[in-house]
Motif scaffolding. Structure first.
Motif, PDB file in Angstrom:
ATOM      1  N   ASN A  99     -77.729 -98.928  22.372  1.00  0.00           N
ATOM      2  CA  ASN A  99     -77.349 -97.935  23.377  1.00  0.00           C
ATOM      3  C   ASN A  99     -77.701 -96.532  22.875  1.00  0.00           C
ATOM      4  OD1 ASN A  99     -75.269 -97.091  21.615  1.00  0.00           O
ATOM      5  ND2 ASN A  99     -73.789 -98.466  22.562  1.00  0.00           N
ATOM      6  N   ARG A 100     -77.440 -95.524  23.695  1.00  0.00           N
ATOM      7  CA  ARG A 100     -77.818 -94.149  23.350  1.00  0.00           C
ATOM      8  C   ARG A 100     -77.130 -93.680  22.066  1.00  0.00           C
ATOM      9  NH1 ARG A 100     -77.000 -90.299  28.454  1.00  0.00           N
ATOM     10  NH2 ARG A 100     -77.865 -88.801  26.986  1.00  0.00           N
ATOM     11  N   THR A 101     -75.856 -94.005  21.923  1.00  0.00           N
ATOM     12  CA  THR A 101     -75.115 -93.562  20.745  1.00  0.00           C
ATOM     13  C   THR A 101     -75.714 -94.148  19.470  1.00  0.00           C
ATOM     14  OG1 THR A 101     -73.080 -93.344  22.034  1.00  0.00           O
ATOM     15  CG2 THR A 101     -72.851 -93.520  19.636  1.00  0.00           C
ATOM     16  N   GLU A 102     -76.070 -95.411  19.519  1.00  0.00           N
ATOM     17  CA  GLU A 102     -76.657 -96.063  18.344  1.00  0.00           C
ATOM     18  C   GLU A 102     -78.033 -95.490  18.006  1.00  0.00           C
ATOM     19  OE1 GLU A 102     -74.702-100.527  18.752  1.00  0.00           O
ATOM     20  OE2 GLU A 102     -76.390 -99.968  20.036  1.00  0.00           O
ATOM     21  N   ARG A 103     -78.754 -95.018  19.021  1.00  0.00           N
ATOM     22  CA  ARG A 103     -80.100 -94.471  18.776  1.00  0.00           C
ATOM     23  C   ARG A 103     -80.090 -93.005  18.361  1.00  0.00           C
ATOM     24  NH1 ARG A 103     -81.020 -97.592  23.528  1.00  0.00           N
ATOM     25  NH2 ARG A 103     -80.908 -95.735  24.861  1.00  0.00           N
ATOM     26  N   LEU A 104     -78.947 -92.354  18.492  1.00  0.00           N
ATOM     27  CA  LEU A 104     -78.886 -90.915  18.262  1.00  0.00           C
ATOM     28  C   LEU A 104     -79.395 -90.491  16.883  1.00  0.00           C
ATOM     29  CD1 LEU A 104     -78.140 -88.226  19.513  1.00  0.00           C
ATOM     30  CD2 LEU A 104     -75.798 -88.557  18.704  1.00  0.00           C
ATOM     31  N   PRO A 105     -79.074 -91.181  15.782  1.00  0.00           N
ATOM     32  CA  PRO A 105     -79.634 -90.760  14.483  1.00  0.00           C
ATOM     33  C   PRO A 105     -81.156 -90.837  14.447  1.00  0.00           C
ATOM     34  CG  PRO A 105     -77.758 -92.233  14.172  1.00  0.00           C
ATOM     35  CD  PRO A 105     -78.099 -92.282  15.631  1.00  0.00           C
ATOM     36  N   TRP A 106     -81.737 -91.827  15.116  1.00  0.00           N
ATOM     37  CA  TRP A 106     -83.202 -91.939  15.154  1.00  0.00           C
ATOM     38  C   TRP A 106     -83.815 -90.807  15.979  1.00  0.00           C
ATOM     39  CZ3 TRP A 106     -82.745 -97.661  17.116  1.00  0.00           C
ATOM     40  CH2 TRP A 106     -82.141 -98.436  16.119  1.00  0.00           C
ATOM     41  N   VAL A 107     -83.110 -90.464  17.052  1.00  0.00           N
ATOM     42  CA  VAL A 107     -83.578 -89.356  17.901  1.00  0.00           C
ATOM     43  C   VAL A 107     -83.595 -88.065  17.096  1.00  0.00           C
ATOM     44  CG1 VAL A 107     -82.986 -87.924  19.899  1.00  0.00           C
ATOM     45  CG2 VAL A 107     -82.822 -90.424  20.059  1.00  0.00           C
ATOM     46  N   TRP A 111     -87.024 -85.659  16.103  1.00  0.00           N
ATOM     47  CA  TRP A 111     -87.241 -84.261  16.475  1.00  0.00           C
ATOM     48  C   TRP A 111     -87.186 -83.326  15.276  1.00  0.00           C
ATOM     49  CZ3 TRP A 111     -89.571 -83.292  20.776  1.00  0.00           C
ATOM     50  CH2 TRP A 111     -89.465 -84.207  21.830  1.00  0.00           C
ATOM     51  N   GLN A 112     -86.471 -83.706  14.228  1.00  0.00           N
ATOM     52  CA  GLN A 112     -86.452 -82.889  13.022  1.00  0.00           C
ATOM     53  C   GLN A 112     -87.796 -82.885  12.302  1.00  0.00           C
ATOM     54  OE1 GLN A 112     -83.112 -84.466  10.829  1.00  0.00           O
ATOM     55  NE2 GLN A 112     -81.600 -83.317  12.028  1.00  0.00           N
ATOM     56  N   ARG A 113     -88.584 -83.917  12.510  1.00  0.00           N
ATOM     57  CA  ARG A 113     -89.916 -83.969  11.895  1.00  0.00           C
ATOM     58  C   ARG A 113     -90.829 -82.867  12.426  1.00  0.00           C
ATOM     59  NH1 ARG A 113     -91.866 -88.775   9.522  1.00  0.00           N
ATOM     60  NH2 ARG A 113     -90.335 -90.451   9.446  1.00  0.00           N
ATOM     61  N   GLN A 114     -90.707 -82.593  13.729  1.00  0.00           N
ATOM     62  CA  GLN A 114     -91.589 -81.608  14.374  1.00  0.00           C
ATOM     63  C   GLN A 114     -93.058 -81.895  14.079  1.00  0.00           C
ATOM     64  OE1 GLN A 114     -90.901 -78.742  16.635  1.00  0.00           O
ATOM     65  NE2 GLN A 114     -89.352 -80.331  16.897  1.00  0.00           N
ATOM     66  N   ARG A 175     -95.271 -76.288  21.984  1.00  0.00           N
ATOM     67  CA  ARG A 175     -94.533 -77.034  23.016  1.00  0.00           C
ATOM     68  C   ARG A 175     -93.440 -77.890  22.387  1.00  0.00           C
ATOM     69  NH1 ARG A 175     -97.318 -75.884  27.382  1.00  0.00           N
ATOM     70  NH2 ARG A 175     -99.599 -76.040  27.470  1.00  0.00           N
ATOM     71  N   MET A 176     -93.761 -78.559  21.313  1.00  0.00           N
ATOM     72  CA  MET A 176     -92.785 -79.438  20.676  1.00  0.00           C
ATOM     73  C   MET A 176     -91.614 -78.638  20.116  1.00  0.00           C
ATOM     74  SD  MET A 176     -93.449 -82.467  17.893  1.00  0.00           S
ATOM     75  CE  MET A 176     -92.273 -83.842  17.828  1.00  0.00           C
ATOM     76  N   ALA A 177     -91.891 -77.450  19.592  1.00  0.00           N
ATOM     77  CA  ALA A 177     -90.823 -76.615  19.025  1.00  0.00           C
ATOM     78  C   ALA A 177     -89.831 -76.179  20.089  1.00  0.00           C
ATOM     79  CB  ALA A 177     -91.433 -75.403  18.333  1.00  0.00           C
ATOM     80  N   ARG A 178     -90.309 -75.979  21.323  1.00  0.00           N
ATOM     81  CA  ARG A 178     -89.437 -75.530  22.416  1.00  0.00           C
ATOM     82  C   ARG A 178     -88.796 -76.678  23.171  1.00  0.00           C
ATOM     83  NH1 ARG A 178     -93.619 -71.497  23.430  1.00  0.00           N
ATOM     84  NH2 ARG A 178     -94.709 -73.042  24.672  1.00  0.00           N
ATOM     85  N   PHE A 179     -89.350 -77.861  23.071  1.00  0.00           N
ATOM     86  CA  PHE A 179     -89.064 -78.912  24.036  1.00  0.00           C
ATOM     87  C   PHE A 179     -87.599 -79.313  24.103  1.00  0.00           C
ATOM     88  CE2 PHE A 179     -89.313 -83.174  25.903  1.00  0.00           C
ATOM     89  CZ  PHE A 179     -90.102 -82.903  26.998  1.00  0.00           C
ATOM     90  N   ARG A 180     -86.958 -79.507  22.984  1.00  0.00           N
ATOM     91  CA  ARG A 180     -85.584 -80.000  22.981  1.00  0.00           C
ATOM     92  C   ARG A 180     -84.583 -78.971  23.494  1.00  0.00           C
ATOM     93  NH1 ARG A 180     -84.360 -85.172  23.093  1.00  0.00           N
ATOM     94  NH2 ARG A 180     -82.533 -84.976  21.764  1.00  0.00           N
TER      95      ARG A 180
END
Length: 208
Positions: A99-107, A111-114, A175-180
């Protein structure tokens, strides 16, 4: 009659089971909830202008959201454009049954990789791939004969189109830097995008 702009109506799908944190198996086959179905019907009731073309992504929740409008305007042609599907940046294999909560660390890790060229695994796409899909759609819209096109799609894909309209000459890294930080369109939300017929990459967005 010649027009300098095409009117692109961008609709996000109604509430899906993934939106309420239920486990999902296939990102493409997540259905709407009962509320999501009601949102789709209200969205169709709000639209009082017949489109020239109805477009849906290949994902089930977008197609279910489009169904009431298709019933309202049965003579309007309908097409599936797979390029308008949601951004799949996590590998579907490891997301199976989560579910979304379980995927949150992967998310967060993604995005931290940029890194716009990072691939999470089989079936995932990079941010650069994602932006290129959006570019394909904007080019296609410019060449279509219809002056107003309604696209039933997904939050991140719609945001990508809007980002490209606001910042037409940005690099993929910018674009990626602004996206989130872009505001999220709500379920069954609607926004207009004016797409120039010329190849000049500019546009305007207006919510409704």
């Amino acid at each position: 009659m010649h027009t300098e702009f095409k009117v692109l109506w961008l609709m996000r799908h109604g509430q899906s089971r993934g939106n309420i944190d239920e486990p999902t198996d296939n990102h493409a086959n997540i259905p709407l909830t009962e509320l999501g179905q009601a949102q789709a019907e209200k969205l169709a009731a709000r639209i009082d202008r017949q489109p020239g073309l109805i477009v849906m992504s290949s994902f089930l929740r977008a197609q279910q959201t489009a169904a009431p409008l298709r019933e309202k305007y049965p003579d309007v042609p309908v097409e599936v454009w797979p390029e308008t599907a949601e951004f799949t940046y996590l590998s579907p294999a490891r997301c199976h049954g989560t579910n979304r909560t379980e995927r949150l660390p992967w998310v967060r890790e993604y995005w931290q990789r940029q890194d716009p060229d990072y691939h999470d695994g089989a079936g995932a796409e990079s941010f650069r791939d994602f932006v290129q899909r959006a570019e394909v759609i904007l080019r296609r819209v410019r060449t279509r004969p219809e002056e107003n096109i309604m696209i039933f799609s997904h939050g991140q894909f719609i945001n990508c189109l809007i980002e490209m309209a606001i910042h037409p000459y940005a690099s993929v890294e910018e674009r990626m830097a602004r996206f989130r930080n872009l505001p999220e369109l709500p379920n069954a939300g609607l926004i207009y995008l004016l797409v120039p017929v010329s190849d000049i990459p500019s546009g305007e967005a207006q919510s409704r």
